[in-house]
Enzyme design. Structure first.
Site, PDB file in Angstrom:
ATOM      1  N   CYS A 400      63.673  26.959 -14.077  1.00 56.19           N
ATOM      2  CA  CYS A 400      64.314  27.209 -15.369  1.00 56.19           C
ATOM      3  C   CYS A 400      65.770  27.596 -15.127  1.00 56.19           C
ATOM      4  O   CYS A 400      66.076  28.266 -14.145  1.00 56.19           O
ATOM      5  CB  CYS A 400      63.632  28.370 -16.086  1.00 56.19           C
ATOM      6  SG  CYS A 400      61.970  27.981 -16.604  1.00 56.19           S
ATOM      7  N   ILE A 401      66.619  27.192 -16.025  1.00 61.55           N
ATOM      8  CA  ILE A 401      68.046  27.504 -15.883  1.00 61.55           C
ATOM      9  C   ILE A 401      68.577  27.967 -17.232  1.00 61.55           C
ATOM     10  O   ILE A 401      68.174  27.443 -18.272  1.00 61.55           O
ATOM     11  CB  ILE A 401      68.818  26.275 -15.331  1.00 61.55           C
ATOM     12  CG1 ILE A 401      70.272  26.611 -15.044  1.00 61.55           C
ATOM     13  CG2 ILE A 401      68.721  25.080 -16.234  1.00 61.55           C
ATOM     14  CD1 ILE A 401      70.971  25.590 -14.154  1.00 61.55           C
ATOM     15  N   THR A 403      72.211  29.782 -19.196  1.00 63.43           N
ATOM     16  CA  THR A 403      73.460  30.528 -19.359  1.00 63.43           C
ATOM     17  C   THR A 403      73.264  31.372 -20.597  1.00 63.43           C
ATOM     18  O   THR A 403      72.868  30.840 -21.653  1.00 63.43           O
ATOM     19  CB  THR A 403      74.660  29.579 -19.594  1.00 63.43           C
ATOM     20  OG1 THR A 403      74.752  28.652 -18.513  1.00 63.43           O
ATOM     21  CG2 THR A 403      75.956  30.353 -19.690  1.00 63.43           C
ATOM     22  N   ARG A 409      78.915  26.974 -22.826  1.00 59.86           N
ATOM     23  CA  ARG A 409      79.952  25.987 -23.088  1.00 59.86           C
ATOM     24  C   ARG A 409      81.306  26.357 -22.466  1.00 59.86           C
ATOM     25  O   ARG A 409      82.364  26.027 -22.999  1.00 59.86           O
ATOM     26  CB  ARG A 409      80.110  25.747 -24.603  1.00 59.86           C
ATOM     27  CG  ARG A 409      78.803  25.333 -25.238  1.00 59.86           C
ATOM     28  CD  ARG A 409      78.958  24.329 -26.312  1.00 59.86           C
ATOM     29  NE  ARG A 409      79.481  23.074 -25.805  1.00 59.86           N
ATOM     30  CZ  ARG A 409      79.753  22.033 -26.567  1.00 59.86           C
ATOM     31  NH1 ARG A 409      79.559  22.093 -27.852  1.00 59.86           N
ATOM     32  NH2 ARG A 409      80.200  20.923 -26.037  1.00 59.86           N
ATOM     33  N   ARG A 410      81.227  27.088 -21.362  1.00 57.32           N
ATOM     34  CA  ARG A 410      82.466  27.433 -20.658  1.00 57.32           C
ATOM     35  C   ARG A 410      82.387  27.003 -19.206  1.00 57.32           C
ATOM     36  O   ARG A 410      83.161  27.477 -18.376  1.00 57.32           O
ATOM     37  CB  ARG A 410      82.698  28.943 -20.768  1.00 57.32           C
ATOM     38  CG  ARG A 410      83.125  29.344 -22.192  1.00 57.32           C
ATOM     39  CD  ARG A 410      82.833  30.789 -22.499  1.00 57.32           C
ATOM     40  NE  ARG A 410      83.489  31.714 -21.604  1.00 57.32           N
ATOM     41  CZ  ARG A 410      83.368  33.046 -21.676  1.00 57.32           C
ATOM     42  NH1 ARG A 410      82.611  33.578 -22.620  1.00 57.32           N
ATOM     43  NH2 ARG A 410      83.978  33.823 -20.828  1.00 57.32           N
ATOM     44  N   GLY A 411      81.425  26.149 -18.898  1.00 52.02           N
ATOM     45  CA  GLY A 411      81.344  25.604 -17.544  1.00 52.02           C
ATOM     46  C   GLY A 411      80.401  26.355 -16.609  1.00 52.02           C
ATOM     47  O   GLY A 411      80.210  25.950 -15.467  1.00 52.02           O
ATOM     48  N   TYR A 412      79.803  27.449 -17.088  1.00 52.20           N
ATOM     49  CA  TYR A 412      78.918  28.220 -16.207  1.00 52.20           C
ATOM     50  C   TYR A 412      77.610  27.485 -15.919  1.00 52.20           C
ATOM     51  O   TYR A 412      77.048  27.628 -14.833  1.00 52.20           O
ATOM     52  CB  TYR A 412      78.594  29.591 -16.821  1.00 52.20           C
ATOM     53  CG  TYR A 412      79.769  30.534 -16.859  1.00 52.20           C
ATOM     54  CD1 TYR A 412      80.288  31.080 -15.686  1.00 52.20           C
ATOM     55  CD2 TYR A 412      80.369  30.882 -18.062  1.00 52.20           C
ATOM     56  CE1 TYR A 412      81.376  31.947 -15.723  1.00 52.20           C
ATOM     57  CE2 TYR A 412      81.447  31.749 -18.105  1.00 52.20           C
ATOM     58  CZ  TYR A 412      81.948  32.281 -16.931  1.00 52.20           C
ATOM     59  OH  TYR A 412      83.020  33.131 -16.961  1.00 52.20           O
ATOM     60  N   GLY A 413      77.142  26.712 -16.898  1.00 48.68           N
ATOM     61  CA  GLY A 413      75.894  25.963 -16.691  1.00 48.68           C
ATOM     62  C   GLY A 413      76.052  24.992 -15.532  1.00 48.68           C
ATOM     63  O   GLY A 413      75.210  24.908 -14.632  1.00 48.68           O
ATOM     64  N   GLU A 434      63.099  20.825 -12.722  1.00 47.56           N
ATOM     65  CA  GLU A 434      61.743  20.663 -13.241  1.00 47.56           C
ATOM     66  C   GLU A 434      61.778  20.062 -14.648  1.00 47.56           C
ATOM     67  O   GLU A 434      62.674  20.350 -15.430  1.00 47.56           O
ATOM     68  CB  GLU A 434      61.092  22.053 -13.274  1.00 47.56           C
ATOM     69  CG  GLU A 434      59.607  22.018 -13.461  1.00 47.56           C
ATOM     70  CD  GLU A 434      58.995  23.401 -13.330  1.00 47.56           C
ATOM     71  OE1 GLU A 434      59.082  23.978 -12.224  1.00 47.56           O
ATOM     72  OE2 GLU A 434      58.454  23.885 -14.322  1.00 47.56           O
ATOM     73  N   SER A 438      65.298  20.538 -21.446  1.00 45.30           N
ATOM     74  CA  SER A 438      65.618  20.762 -22.858  1.00 45.30           C
ATOM     75  C   SER A 438      66.762  19.824 -23.243  1.00 45.30           C
ATOM     76  O   SER A 438      67.382  19.203 -22.374  1.00 45.30           O
ATOM     77  CB  SER A 438      66.045  22.208 -23.067  1.00 45.30           C
ATOM     78  OG  SER A 438      67.264  22.442 -22.406  1.00 45.30           O
TER      79      SER A 438
END
Ligand code: ACO
Ligand code: ZN
Length: 544
Positions: A400-401, A403, A409-413, A434, A438
């Protein structure tokens, strides 16, 4: 707008007023999932049909267009609370989804019985219909490109690549198959073991990507040369969710409770978060207007007073575990789900508020958690995380991932994703997230994969006027992106075409320029030199 003389019950559908992204009024059709009465005033919990579940909300009667009320069909009185799969009343489109669910269930039941009986997870529902949202179209398969189209490529200004099958009669379409979430699964080919690189499931494959640069530096062609079939039995992305990892396919608990978000607001450090989905925090905390979390140990408390008392005792100013990366203000901490159980469980509870997956809440032992933080004088503040199985038979490098919304929406993902592949590089493996992804997960991975692959293709240099060559395996090995994801990305970018018996990848100017623009905006990057990580061989340990 609701007429009090008509009873609006669970399962009814009607247009409901909401604001769209441009803050304009719109009246999408919605389904009533629950009704509650607070001091004689009714509130309705609505799900906007065809919208993501995270937009579900409680609305007042004046937002309901009662004139267009549709009552649930009789047979649709399905499974609201009786524990059967598919918890919503049926409708034409839902019937289709339901049959898909049933298919998935029976498929996963087999796999459960066969291979995965041991891990005990808290089974919550999987909402396949909302999870597998191909947010972006999947481009046509290369085999469908006709000769007239293909013949254009070498002559034009665009960069082009070609993919050649060793067996000329074998179109690439026979090697790949598209799955419901827009990714492709390769069926016959495998990554050969490379010296010095440990591979989990390797076979022989010979796809060759040749690339040549035309007169313009931006014009290039790549040949892909698939070889003979290997013994690869993998069919890529599993056709059904599974019981291992963080997802389960058992929808029997998909009841009225878990379909509705239950926490109104979470205070975490200086942020107030509005949950998107249900999370199994203790029932007695769900009626609070605000749930307070210690931002360092993630312990949940029922009041500000309790939090303040906790903070006098809690000495943590960063996540537990080892700090394995630091560059500037960004750090990553590796947390063992067995050694730091309380933290891991609290992290899962928080994460579930934003993940519509069935995730583990109690059995965190088989997982590692990589928490990304941003440092300031008060400490290391959690920005996001991903979890990872200690051992994955399916090459998953992320379970699972997330932010946290204030940082999205600032590039961290993409930074989290990049980090997950840096770990895989150190492990000498390729990895994949996995499934199911989403909608936001798919967008982020697509974007990461596209940029990563384009970066490599555009860096290829031609030698002696020959077109530069690279194999899909090489792309996969350089990036640690699993081969299936490389192929699906090439297809998604619509780069693959067929020309004179070869599969050609064409980079149009648009693609090249779009990529360059995007890369200029991508400021947050992982610096592999700052990673201090030694992978453990979990298979050699008696217990995680
Ligand atoms: N709408 C449109 N595009 C979006 C959105 C959005 N709401 N959110 C992200 N994107 C796109 C961005 O535009 C960007 O692409 P681009 O650079 O090509 O423009 C790309 O996705 C990544 O953006 P980031 O800012 O790097 O990602 P972010 O920090 O927002 O995190 C994540 C992405 C982790 C998916 C976040 O949305 C999230 O936590 N969502 C909730 C949990 C979730 O769905 N996780 C994934 C589940 S799948 C799994 O766990 C394997
Ligand atoms: Zn604490």
């Amino acid at each position: 707008m609701a007429d009090q003389s008509v009873e609006i019950t669970e399962g009814c559908r009607l247009p409901v007023l909401r604001k769209n992204q441009e803050n304009e009024d719109e009246w999408p059709l919605a389904e009533i999932l629950s009704v509650k009465d607070i001091s004689g005033k009714k509130l309705y919990y609505v799900h906007y049909i065809d919208f993501n579940k995270r937009l579900d909300e409680w609305v007042t009667p004046d937002r309901l267009d009662i004139k267009k009320l549709q009552f649930p069909k009789k047979e649709a009185k399905t499974p609201m609370k009786n524990g059967l799969p598919g918890s919503r009343p049926s409708s034409p489109e839902r019937d289709v989804k339901k049959s898909l669910d049933l298919h998935v269930q029976s498929a996963s039941a087999t796999s459960r019985g066969k291979t995965l009986p041991t891990l005990k997870r808290k089974a919550e529902s999987v909402s396949l219909a909302t999870q597998v949202t191909a947010a972006t179209p999947v481009s046509s398969l290369p085999g469908s490109v006709d000769a007239s189209q293909a013949s254009v490529y070498p002559a034009m200004r665009d960069s082009s690549f070609s993919i050649k099958s060793r067996d000329e009669h074998e179109p690439l379409t026979s090697l790949t198959s598209l799955t419901t979430n827009g990714t492709s699964s390769i069926q016959h080919h495998h990554i050969p073991p490379q010296p010095g690189r440990k591979r989990k499931s390797c076979g022989g494959t010979h796809e060759m990507v040749k690339m040549f640069q035309n007169n313009s530096p931006r014009c290039s062609t790549v040949f892909l040369l698939p070889g003979e079939d290997s013994q690869d039995s993998s069919d890529g992305i599993p056709s059904a969710p599974r019981m291992t990892g963080s997802l389960v396919s058992d929808r029997s608990h998909d009841d009225i409770v878990t379909r509705m978000k239950n926490i109104d607001c979470i205070e975490l450090g200086r942020h107030r978060l509005k949950p998107w989905y249900f999370s199994p925090y203790p029932q007695e905390l769900t009626s609070l207007p605000i749930l307070y979390l210690c931002e360092f140990c993630l312990k949940y408390l029922k009041s500000l007073k309790c939090l303040q008392r906790h903070l006098t005792k809690c000495n943590l100013r960063h996540p537990p575990g080892n700090e394995i990366y630091r560059k500037g203000t960004i750090s990553f901490f590796e947390i063992d789900g067995r050694k730091n159980k309380a933290y891991s469980q609290n992290l899962c509870l928080l994460a579930k508020c934003f993940l519509d997956h069935k995730t583990l809440y109690y059995d965190t032992d088989p997982f590692l958690f990589y928490v990304m933080t941003e440092y300031d004088s008060k400490g290391f503040h959690i920005v996001g995380y991903f979890s990872k199985e200690k051992e994955s038979t399916e090459d998953y490098n992320v379970a699972c991932i997330l932010t946290l919304p204030p940082y999205q929406r600032r590039g961290y993902g993409k930074l989290l994703i990049e980090f997950s592949y840096e770990l895989s590089k150190v492990e000498g493996k390729t990895g994949t997230p996995e499934k199911p992804l989403s909608d936001l997960g798919l967008l982020s991975y697509r974007s990461y994969w596209s940029q990563t692959i384009l970066e490599i293709l555009m860096d290829l240099k031609s030698e002696n006027g020959e077109r530069p060559q690279i194999t899909i395996n090489e792309i996969s090995e350089i990036t640690s992106v699993k081969k299936e994801d490389v192929i699906s990305t090439l297809q998604y970018l619509n780069l693959i075409n067929y020309y004179k018996g070869q599969y050609i990848l064409t980079l149009s100017e648009d693609i090249v320029e779009g990529h360059e623009r995007a890369m200029q905006k991508r400021h947050l990057r992982i610096d592999p030199k700052c990673l201090h990580f030694t992978p453990k061989d979990w298979s050699k340990r008696g217990k995680w």
